[in-house]
Motif scaffolding. Structure first.
Motif, PDB file in Angstrom:
ATOM      1  N   ARG A  59      41.205  32.350  27.121  1.00  0.00           N
ATOM      2  CA  ARG A  59      42.213  33.303  27.591  1.00  0.00           C
ATOM      3  C   ARG A  59      41.978  34.734  27.093  1.00  0.00           C
ATOM      4  O   ARG A  59      41.986  35.674  27.906  1.00  0.00           O
ATOM      5  CB  ARG A  59      43.604  32.824  27.168  1.00  0.00           C
ATOM      6  CG  ARG A  59      44.736  33.667  27.711  1.00  0.00           C
ATOM      7  CD  ARG A  59      45.200  33.190  29.059  1.00  0.00           C
ATOM      8  NE  ARG A  59      45.948  31.955  28.953  1.00  0.00           N
ATOM      9  CZ  ARG A  59      46.521  31.339  29.978  1.00  0.00           C
ATOM     10  NH1 ARG A  59      46.424  31.861  31.192  1.00  0.00           N
ATOM     11  NH2 ARG A  59      47.172  30.210  29.832  1.00  0.00           N
ATOM     12  N   PRO A  60      41.785  34.989  25.784  1.00  0.00           N
ATOM     13  CA  PRO A  60      41.577  36.388  25.364  1.00  0.00           C
ATOM     14  C   PRO A  60      40.340  37.019  25.998  1.00  0.00           C
ATOM     15  O   PRO A  60      40.345  38.191  26.372  1.00  0.00           O
ATOM     16  CB  PRO A  60      41.440  36.268  23.836  1.00  0.00           C
ATOM     17  CG  PRO A  60      42.120  34.986  23.489  1.00  0.00           C
ATOM     18  CD  PRO A  60      41.834  34.068  24.644  1.00  0.00           C
ATOM     19  N   TRP A  61      39.255  36.235  26.101  1.00  0.00           N
ATOM     20  CA  TRP A  61      38.047  36.743  26.755  1.00  0.00           C
ATOM     21  C   TRP A  61      38.323  37.042  28.218  1.00  0.00           C
ATOM     22  O   TRP A  61      37.818  38.018  28.772  1.00  0.00           O
ATOM     23  CB  TRP A  61      36.928  35.719  26.610  1.00  0.00           C
ATOM     24  CG  TRP A  61      35.610  36.179  27.173  1.00  0.00           C
ATOM     25  CD1 TRP A  61      34.977  37.354  26.906  1.00  0.00           C
ATOM     26  CD2 TRP A  61      34.789  35.475  28.092  1.00  0.00           C
ATOM     27  NE1 TRP A  61      33.794  37.419  27.600  1.00  0.00           N
ATOM     28  CE2 TRP A  61      33.648  36.285  28.336  1.00  0.00           C
ATOM     29  CE3 TRP A  61      34.875  34.237  28.729  1.00  0.00           C
ATOM     30  CZ2 TRP A  61      32.629  35.882  29.195  1.00  0.00           C
ATOM     31  CZ3 TRP A  61      33.857  33.845  29.571  1.00  0.00           C
ATOM     32  CH2 TRP A  61      32.750  34.668  29.806  1.00  0.00           C
ATOM     33  N   ALA A  62      39.144  36.207  28.849  1.00  0.00           N
ATOM     34  CA  ALA A  62      39.490  36.436  30.256  1.00  0.00           C
ATOM     35  C   ALA A  62      40.159  37.787  30.429  1.00  0.00           C
ATOM     36  O   ALA A  62      39.897  38.515  31.393  1.00  0.00           O
ATOM     37  CB  ALA A  62      40.403  35.314  30.759  1.00  0.00           C
ATOM     38  N   GLY A  63      41.049  38.143  29.484  1.00  0.00           N
ATOM     39  CA  GLY A  63      41.708  39.445  29.577  1.00  0.00           C
ATOM     40  C   GLY A  63      40.711  40.586  29.557  1.00  0.00           C
ATOM     41  O   GLY A  63      40.838  41.554  30.313  1.00  0.00           O
ATOM     42  N   GLN A  64      39.674  40.476  28.703  1.00  0.00           N
ATOM     43  CA  GLN A  64      38.654  41.512  28.636  1.00  0.00           C
ATOM     44  C   GLN A  64      37.838  41.584  29.923  1.00  0.00           C
ATOM     45  O   GLN A  64      37.577  42.665  30.453  1.00  0.00           O
ATOM     46  CB  GLN A  64      37.716  41.229  27.453  1.00  0.00           C
ATOM     47  CG  GLN A  64      38.239  41.716  26.119  1.00  0.00           C
ATOM     48  CD  GLN A  64      38.076  43.222  25.994  1.00  0.00           C
ATOM     49  OE1 GLN A  64      37.080  43.797  26.414  1.00  0.00           O
ATOM     50  NE2 GLN A  64      39.065  43.855  25.396  1.00  0.00           N
ATOM     51  N   VAL A  65      37.421  40.419  30.444  1.00  0.00           N
ATOM     52  CA  VAL A  65      36.604  40.388  31.661  1.00  0.00           C
ATOM     53  C   VAL A  65      37.385  40.970  32.835  1.00  0.00           C
ATOM     54  O   VAL A  65      36.840  41.728  33.652  1.00  0.00           O
ATOM     55  CB  VAL A  65      36.150  38.946  31.958  1.00  0.00           C
ATOM     56  CG1 VAL A  65      35.463  38.863  33.326  1.00  0.00           C
ATOM     57  CG2 VAL A  65      35.203  38.461  30.870  1.00  0.00           C
ATOM     58  N   ILE A  66      38.657  40.633  32.934  1.00  0.00           N
ATOM     59  CA  ILE A  66      39.484  41.134  34.037  1.00  0.00           C
ATOM     60  C   ILE A  66      39.681  42.633  33.919  1.00  0.00           C
ATOM     61  O   ILE A  66      39.711  43.357  34.920  1.00  0.00           O
ATOM     62  CB  ILE A  66      40.822  40.380  34.081  1.00  0.00           C
ATOM     63  CG1 ILE A  66      40.571  38.920  34.473  1.00  0.00           C
ATOM     64  CG2 ILE A  66      41.803  41.028  35.054  1.00  0.00           C
ATOM     65  CD1 ILE A  66      41.734  38.006  34.186  1.00  0.00           C
ATOM     66  N   GLN A  67      39.837  43.129  32.680  1.00  0.00           N
ATOM     67  CA  GLN A  67      39.946  44.571  32.484  1.00  0.00           C
ATOM     68  C   GLN A  67      38.711  45.291  33.035  1.00  0.00           C
ATOM     69  O   GLN A  67      38.816  46.360  33.637  1.00  0.00           O
ATOM     70  CB  GLN A  67      40.091  44.893  30.997  1.00  0.00           C
ATOM     71  CG  GLN A  67      41.524  44.798  30.477  1.00  0.00           C
ATOM     72  CD  GLN A  67      41.628  45.282  29.051  1.00  0.00           C
ATOM     73  OE1 GLN A  67      40.671  45.197  28.282  1.00  0.00           O
ATOM     74  NE2 GLN A  67      42.776  45.775  28.680  1.00  0.00           N
ATOM     75  N   ARG A  68      37.544  44.702  32.822  1.00  0.00           N
ATOM     76  CA  ARG A  68      36.303  45.386  33.186  1.00  0.00           C
ATOM     77  C   ARG A  68      35.950  45.248  34.660  1.00  0.00           C
ATOM     78  O   ARG A  68      35.421  46.175  35.269  1.00  0.00           O
ATOM     79  CB  ARG A  68      35.149  44.838  32.334  1.00  0.00           C
ATOM     80  CG  ARG A  68      35.276  45.189  30.862  1.00  0.00           C
ATOM     81  CD  ARG A  68      34.029  44.816  30.093  1.00  0.00           C
ATOM     82  NE  ARG A  68      34.091  45.321  28.733  1.00  0.00           N
ATOM     83  CZ  ARG A  68      33.064  45.353  27.891  1.00  0.00           C
ATOM     84  NH1 ARG A  68      31.890  44.916  28.294  1.00  0.00           N
ATOM     85  NH2 ARG A  68      33.205  45.808  26.674  1.00  0.00           N
ATOM     86  N   HIS A  69      36.220  44.084  35.245  1.00  0.00           N
ATOM     87  CA  HIS A  69      35.731  43.813  36.598  1.00  0.00           C
ATOM     88  C   HIS A  69      36.835  43.727  37.651  1.00  0.00           C
ATOM     89  O   HIS A  69      36.521  43.634  38.839  1.00  0.00           O
ATOM     90  CB  HIS A  69      34.929  42.500  36.602  1.00  0.00           C
ATOM     91  CG  HIS A  69      33.753  42.527  35.679  1.00  0.00           C
ATOM     92  ND1 HIS A  69      32.633  43.298  35.909  1.00  0.00           N
ATOM     93  CD2 HIS A  69      33.529  41.892  34.496  1.00  0.00           C
ATOM     94  CE1 HIS A  69      31.768  43.128  34.921  1.00  0.00           C
ATOM     95  NE2 HIS A  69      32.287  42.282  34.055  1.00  0.00           N
ATOM     96  N   GLY A  70      38.096  43.726  37.236  1.00  0.00           N
ATOM     97  CA  GLY A  70      39.184  43.645  38.203  1.00  0.00           C
ATOM     98  C   GLY A  70      39.547  42.206  38.531  1.00  0.00           C
ATOM     99  O   GLY A  70      38.686  41.322  38.504  1.00  0.00           O
ATOM    100  N   PRO A  71      40.800  41.941  38.861  1.00  0.00           N
ATOM    101  CA  PRO A  71      41.265  40.567  39.050  1.00  0.00           C
ATOM    102  C   PRO A  71      40.722  39.875  40.295  1.00  0.00           C
ATOM    103  O   PRO A  71      40.477  38.674  40.277  1.00  0.00           O
ATOM    104  CB  PRO A  71      42.789  40.712  39.125  1.00  0.00           C
ATOM    105  CG  PRO A  71      43.015  42.120  39.587  1.00  0.00           C
ATOM    106  CD  PRO A  71      41.897  42.918  38.992  1.00  0.00           C
ATOM    107  N   ILE A  72      40.537  40.598  41.389  1.00  0.00           N
ATOM    108  CA  ILE A  72      40.141  39.956  42.639  1.00  0.00           C
ATOM    109  C   ILE A  72      38.724  39.408  42.556  1.00  0.00           C
ATOM    110  O   ILE A  72      38.439  38.276  42.976  1.00  0.00           O
ATOM    111  CB  ILE A  72      40.274  40.943  43.814  1.00  0.00           C
ATOM    112  CG1 ILE A  72      41.751  41.264  44.066  1.00  0.00           C
ATOM    113  CG2 ILE A  72      39.643  40.357  45.075  1.00  0.00           C
ATOM    114  CD1 ILE A  72      42.583  40.051  44.423  1.00  0.00           C
TER     115      ILE A  72
END
Length: 413
Positions: A59-72
């Motif tokens: 989950r915490p890593w997911a937050g970072q990845v989504i910040q960088r690449h966008g949710p879609i």
């Protein structure tokens, strides 16, 4: 309709409904299949707990990845992996379920973070609690019909379970690939905020380690995470072992209990949504009262085998109200009091504590149930509920940070 009830958000809620339909069925089918195969409560708990334990780790890593690449962009990738996991459920046994649970746990970490952070960033402050509440509502809606479908599949001679997993995988992928998260008219887009965030936080691993230290240094995050951890242990124990415990309650039905609990969650989302605070202030009586209902519910479940089926179903009502309120209340509170530069990652850490709690409710309470029985295990859960209720009442209140002004007091909706 505008805001949290506009068409782009309604489509996201529909995607959430489809995605979590599989879990609503699996929460009943896996314990029943495990028991039929001769597995112990400990084994069943490990299989069930592997799902959210994996979610917690990612989950915490997911937050970072989504910040960088966008949710879609992230959403489209994980929907493919989710489809593979559901196909494993369709064609493997208990051993293959462990791999499927791990894959599904990874998917859920990214799926839920993408949708929740997208909702938080795309909606104005006064609509946040409604958006979060609607997301959580749609994640619980499958709990109304899922247990009934699972029991029907279990009793059927046809392999409807495999068919349902395949159908859910296809439908979820189709809806997910057409979903959009539109930027808020005033403010940065997710991609912009992600770029800014990545510049501030550096590598994801280092950012996650720094965020872990905030559990000790940020009092609001620490308190909310501790409450969510304890409450989720109780929720996890109910979800995993009620399908097996219900047979010990005269007149008890696991499908009816879980369906009733989910229906109460849905009803409470609509009738009580205006009472969820959305101003960033801590409400000890509100949170403490909600946790008191959860504690009373766990106590009633533990006494139901001796006290009667009415305690069993009364517990479903109380637990449903508690589930409807605890998560959106704490998440909304944190969305105001956490620093904006770290908010996405820290909310991911908070949600990870919820995942950990549900996993512990399966993994730890399984051996407890083997040693003491289901009734005693639920009485222990009631003690955990009483402990976190005390945490919620420790301080009389706290004001939201002056640096992040928001709507002037009171709840919205």
């Amino acid at each position: 309709m505008k805001g949290a009830l506009s068409w782009p958000f309604l489509r996201l809620y529909a995607l959430t409904l489809l995605y979590f339909s599989a879990n609503a069925i699996l929460n009943v089918m896996i314990p029943l299949k495990g028991e039929a195969m001769g597995a112990s409560n400990t084994t069943i708990g490990v299989v069930m707990g592997a799902y959210l334990l994996t979610t917690m780790l990612f989950r915490p890593w997911a937050g970072q990845v989504i910040q960088r690449h966008g949710p879609i962009r992230v959403l489209r990738i994980i929907l493919v992996v989710n489809g593979v996991a559901l196909l494993l459920y369709a064609w493997t046994g208990l051993g293959g379920y462990v791999l499927a649970r791990v894959l599904q746990g990874v998917c859920t970490a990214f799926f839920s973070m993408a949708l929740q952070l997208g909702i938080i960033d795309a909606l104005p402050e006064e609509d946040r609690s409604q958006g979060i509440s609607m997301y959580s509502l749609c994640s619980y809606l499958p709990g109304i019909f899922g247990p009934l479908l699972a029991i029907g599949m279990w009793q059927s001679e046809l392999d409807l379970f495999a068919v349902s997993m395949i159908a859910i995988a296809v439908l979820t992928g189709a809806v997910g690939y057409t979903a959009r998260i539109e930027r808020q008219p005033e403010g940065q887009s997710l991609e912009q905020s992600g770029e800014a965030g990545s510049g501030r936080t550096g590598r994801p691993a280092a950012a996650m380690w720094r965020s872990m230290t905030r559990l000790a240094t940020h009092p609001e995050l620490r308190r909310c995470s501790l409450i969510m951890l304890g409450a989720s242990i109780v929720f996890g124990a109910v979800t995993t072992f009620v399908p097996l415990y219900a047979t010990q309650v005269q007149g008890g039905s696991a499908a009816l209990y879980l369906g009733l609990q989910a229906a109460v969650v849905v009803a409470a989302r609509f009738t009580l949504k205006g009472r969820i605070p959305s101003d960033g202030r801590w409400r000890p009586r509100f949170v403490g009262g909600t946790l008191a209902m959860m504690t009373a519910s766990a106590l009633a479940i533990g006494l139901a085998d001796q006290g009667g089926v009415w305690l069993f179903y009364a517990a479903a009502v109380l637990m449903g109200i508690a589930q409807a309120l605890v998560y959106p209340t704490l998440t909304t509170h944190l969305s105001f009091v956490l620093p904006k530069a770290e908010r996405n990652v820290l909310i991911g850490l908070f949600i990870a504590t919820a995942d950990l709690g549900v996993s512990l409710g399966s993994i730890v309470m399984g051996p407890v149930a083997d040693m003491t029985g289901y009734a005693a295990m639920y009485l222990i859960c009631a003690g955990i509920g009483a402990a976190v209720m005390g945490v919620a009442l420790l301080r009389a209140g706290s004001a939201r940070p002056a640096a992040e002004p928001g709507p002037g007091g009171g709840s919205v909706l």
